[in-house]
Structures are given as structure tokens and as C-alpha cells.
Design an enzyme around this catalytic site. Sequence first.
Site, PDB file in Angstrom:
ATOM      1  N   SER A 131     -15.210 141.366 -73.084  1.00  0.00           N
ATOM      2  CA  SER A 131     -15.184 140.094 -72.361  1.00  0.00           C
ATOM      3  C   SER A 131     -14.734 140.287 -70.924  1.00  0.00           C
ATOM      4  CB  SER A 131     -14.242 139.104 -73.053  1.00  0.00           C
ATOM      5  OG  SER A 131     -14.207 137.887 -72.328  1.00  0.00           O
ATOM      6  N   LYS A 185     -14.665 138.573 -80.982  1.00  0.00           N
ATOM      7  CA  LYS A 185     -15.310 138.249 -79.705  1.00  0.00           C
ATOM      8  C   LYS A 185     -16.100 136.950 -79.822  1.00  0.00           C
ATOM      9  CE  LYS A 185     -16.955 138.892 -75.503  1.00  0.00           C
ATOM     10  NZ  LYS A 185     -18.178 138.109 -75.376  1.00  0.00           N
ATOM     11  N   HIS A 188     -13.640 134.182 -79.665  1.00  0.00           N
ATOM     12  CA  HIS A 188     -13.229 134.106 -78.251  1.00  0.00           C
ATOM     13  C   HIS A 188     -14.218 133.250 -77.473  1.00  0.00           C
ATOM     14  CE1 HIS A 188     -13.946 135.481 -74.120  1.00  0.00           C
ATOM     15  NE2 HIS A 188     -12.655 135.755 -74.029  1.00  0.00           N
ATOM     16  N   ASN A 189     -15.505 133.513 -77.654  1.00  0.00           N
ATOM     17  CA  ASN A 189     -16.511 132.762 -76.918  1.00  0.00           C
ATOM     18  C   ASN A 189     -16.546 131.299 -77.349  1.00  0.00           C
ATOM     19  OD1 ASN A 189     -17.088 135.311 -75.934  1.00  0.00           O
ATOM     20  ND2 ASN A 189     -19.286 135.046 -76.021  1.00  0.00           N
ATOM     21  N   GLU A 192     -13.841 129.647 -75.620  1.00  0.00           N
ATOM     22  CA  GLU A 192     -14.286 129.526 -74.227  1.00  0.00           C
ATOM     23  C   GLU A 192     -15.143 128.265 -74.037  1.00  0.00           C
ATOM     24  OE1 GLU A 192     -17.623 131.925 -71.753  1.00  0.00           O
ATOM     25  OE2 GLU A 192     -16.006 133.168 -72.576  1.00  0.00           O
ATOM     26  N   HIS A 454     -18.763 114.289-109.809  1.00  0.00           N
ATOM     27  CA  HIS A 454     -18.200 115.507-109.221  1.00  0.00           C
ATOM     28  C   HIS A 454     -16.725 115.717-109.559  1.00  0.00           C
ATOM     29  CE1 HIS A 454     -21.785 116.628-107.077  1.00  0.00           C
ATOM     30  NE2 HIS A 454     -21.902 115.412-106.570  1.00  0.00           N
TER      31      HIS A 454
END
Length: 482
Positions: A131, A185, A188-189, A192, A454
Amino acid sequence: MTEATANIGVVGLAVMGSNLARNLASREGNTVAVYNRTWARTESLIEEHPEAEFVQAKSVEEFAASLQKPRTAIIMVQAGRGTDAVIDQLTQVFEPGDIIVDGGNALFTDTIRREQAVSAKGLHFVGAGISGGEEGALNGPSIMPGGSPESYETLGPILKSIAAVAEGEPCVTHIGTDGAGHFVKMIHNGIEYADMQLIAEAYDLLRNSAGLTPAEIADVFTEWNRGELESYLIEITAEVLRQVDARTGKPLVDVILDQAGSKGTGVWTVQTALNLGVPVSGIAEAVFARALSSKPAQRAAASELPGPSTPARVEDRDAFVEDVRRALYASKIIAYSQGFDAIAAGADEYGWNIDLGSVAKIWRGGCIIRAVFLNRITDAYTEQPDLVSLVTAPYFTEAVAGEQDSWRRVVAHAATSGIPTPAFSSSLAYYDGLRAKRLPAAVVQGQRDFFGAHTYKRVDAEGTYHTLWSGDRTEIEATDSH
């Protein structure tokens, strides 16, 4: 015969690869071999940067021969088929024990697949998130390598030589096995995306409610960047807002088309979090906001739809600016908290031993989301390695408590003014959902039991139950065969 003089090689010499190769070559102890599918690009790099003294190769065989053992090569090509093609080439000329590193933005499941295939041939494969963009690749990125511990023994010192340095420490650590580096990563993005969207929403509020000009907002952001919001993204946003367009004399932000693109990592983050059952609502809303911005036909058709009849007014501009600052900080905490929740869930799912405090530490420099408050995240996980949620750490609990009145006022103001703040609003909703003593999920589970049998659990008894909705509506204890 080519002499093996290089300790590291780079394959793929577009901007990122070229800058990374130059960074490696500038560090003492590294001799860098370079190879590109087209010789012209290699030739151009060598001519433009004679000081680097690269070991040049015209073929993949020559490239392999120029590397000392264990051969170590970093692939910097476009993710996808191009990466697979280069891996295939290298596995044909490398030997057991050699190391292939993918430094691109690969999907972590592809990295897991590639690691299995490459390791079956006796080689090491490392997916390394890098990065910092072009500048980071040249001057010092944040690096998130996965792969085997054995490969990191060779690779670690090389990566430490080129990584950004924060408070005296290189911004690189061994994340975990196989796809762990690319997974981190990816998250991380995703963070971001959320961080950028939150800053954009703060800009929108300051401009359209407080009436500040882009240049005035740039000054506000510059001031904010001296405190707890100090970060690379706040810094560059101030620069963008201060820029004047040479053609028109208008603020550049006013002539940039308001349609935001993406390269997929934010989408991958949201899709992966959904599969893991982890709410990353701030990141998701940032991804959706970009998608909405890129629908011009829909936006044009809806542009005349009615809005609020009496938009909220800002009576005290300075107080409103401070409220927005506080709301931004609180929302940012939620974005990071959700991101680290996703990393923890991924580690559990895929068997990675990821040190969350170390992840925060290597994000302090080089990367796009570098920020001063990452130290606080490292401290939180150091003090409580089994922390269930970042927002419950004492520092962040106290921080959000101090900001929440402002946060609520800003979200309410945005709603009554018709200003879209999806990341601010969803972050607050997540916070309130997380702290709620009881959620309306009981209603949802009752609905699911009614139409689909359910089942549900009770707060006052063990076991699983079903109400006979189409019968006499008595409750029965559910069995596996029900």
C-alpha cells in the site's frame, strides 16, 4: 553464462514495478534483477535511471540465472491472468526452495489457490499486499506479506529495507500463511473506501449547510490535521480542495465530474464480510455511494424529486464545524472497528494467526490510510489481545462517548436537510445496534418461524422451538427432523 549476482528480482516494470525496483536498488545490500515481457520497457527503465545499476534480463531464463539462491522474485503485473502467466513462467525456471512473491492487488482466494499449486512444486509463494501507491512503492510502502514463515526468513530483511518507517519501525510484518497478506490488504482498502467517503460527506455538510467555500474547507481540514484526525487522507483532501482549475479559475473540485470509480477491492471486502457474517456497514455504504454516483441516468431522472420542505439551518457555523469534526472522528472509529472485526473473522475462518496490533502498527506509515490514531489501535490490542470489538476498548469507548452528541446532531441535521450521509448515518446506526440491550431481531425470527418454520430460541429456556402457526398455535420443542 549469466552470473547470479542479484538477491531480489522484479517482474513487471510498469509504474508500480519500476518504482519498487528503484526503491530496492537504492537500499544498501540489494542487487536487483529486472525483467519485463517487452524488452523496450526494461530498456527504458535502465536508460532513465542509470544510477540504479539493475541486472537486466531479456528472457525469464536469463532472469532466473541472475538470481542468487534461494531465488526471490516479486511479480508486479495486473491481477488475474497476467499473474498466473508469470507464475507459470517462473515455476518452469525456478527450483525447490525459491520464492515467488505476488505484489499486486490479488483476491485472497486466488492467492490461496496459487500458493497451493506453487507449494506442490516445492516452491514458496507469497501474496504481499503493498500500500502507498506509486509514491509509496518508490519511497517506502506499507507491506503485508503472507506465505510460509520459512519464506519470510529470506524475504523479511529485503522488505524491511524498502518499507516505510514509522517511529523507527519498518512498516512490514509477516501477516500469516497463504492468502493472509492479500486478505489484510483487501480489508485495508475497504477501510480506505469508508475513510474517503466520510471525509467527502464532511466536505458536503460544510459546503452545503455551513456555506463554506472549498478553500475555506481546505483550511478547516488543515486545522483538523493537527489533532486526532491527523492522516494522509485529510492532508491530501485539503490539497485537492485548495486547487484552482487553470482553465476556468474555479475550484478544481467543481469541475471534476462527480462520479467515483473503483478497482474492486472495496467490493471484495463487502462480499467477503457478508460471507463471514461480519457487518461492515460503513465500508458497504462507501462502496454503494460510489455506485450511486456512477448512475447519471438515474440521478438525472430523480433530480426533481421533492426534498425537505424546511431544511435545517445552521445557526452557529463554528459550532457546526466542530460537530462535523467530532462526527467524522466517531464514524472513523466505527469504520476501523468494523474492518478489524473482518480481519479477526477471516483469521478464524482460514486458520491465520494474525496479530491485529501489528497490523495497525504497519499501517502507521507508507499506506493510504496512515493516521496518527493507529497507535491507539495498536495500544488497544496490546492491552487486550482478545478484544471482542475495537470500539469497546476503553480509549475508543471514551472517545465515542465524547463525540456522540455531535454525531447525532450531524446525522439528524443531514436527514432534515436532505444531504446524503450514508457512511455517517450507517456508522451511527451500527453503534446504536451494537450497544442495544435488545434488538428487533426477535420480530424477524418470529416472522421466519411463521412463514418458514425456521424455529427460534427462548430467553428463558434451553433448546430450539417452533410455534404451530397454521395449527392451534401451541409451541413445540423442535427436533432435527422437524
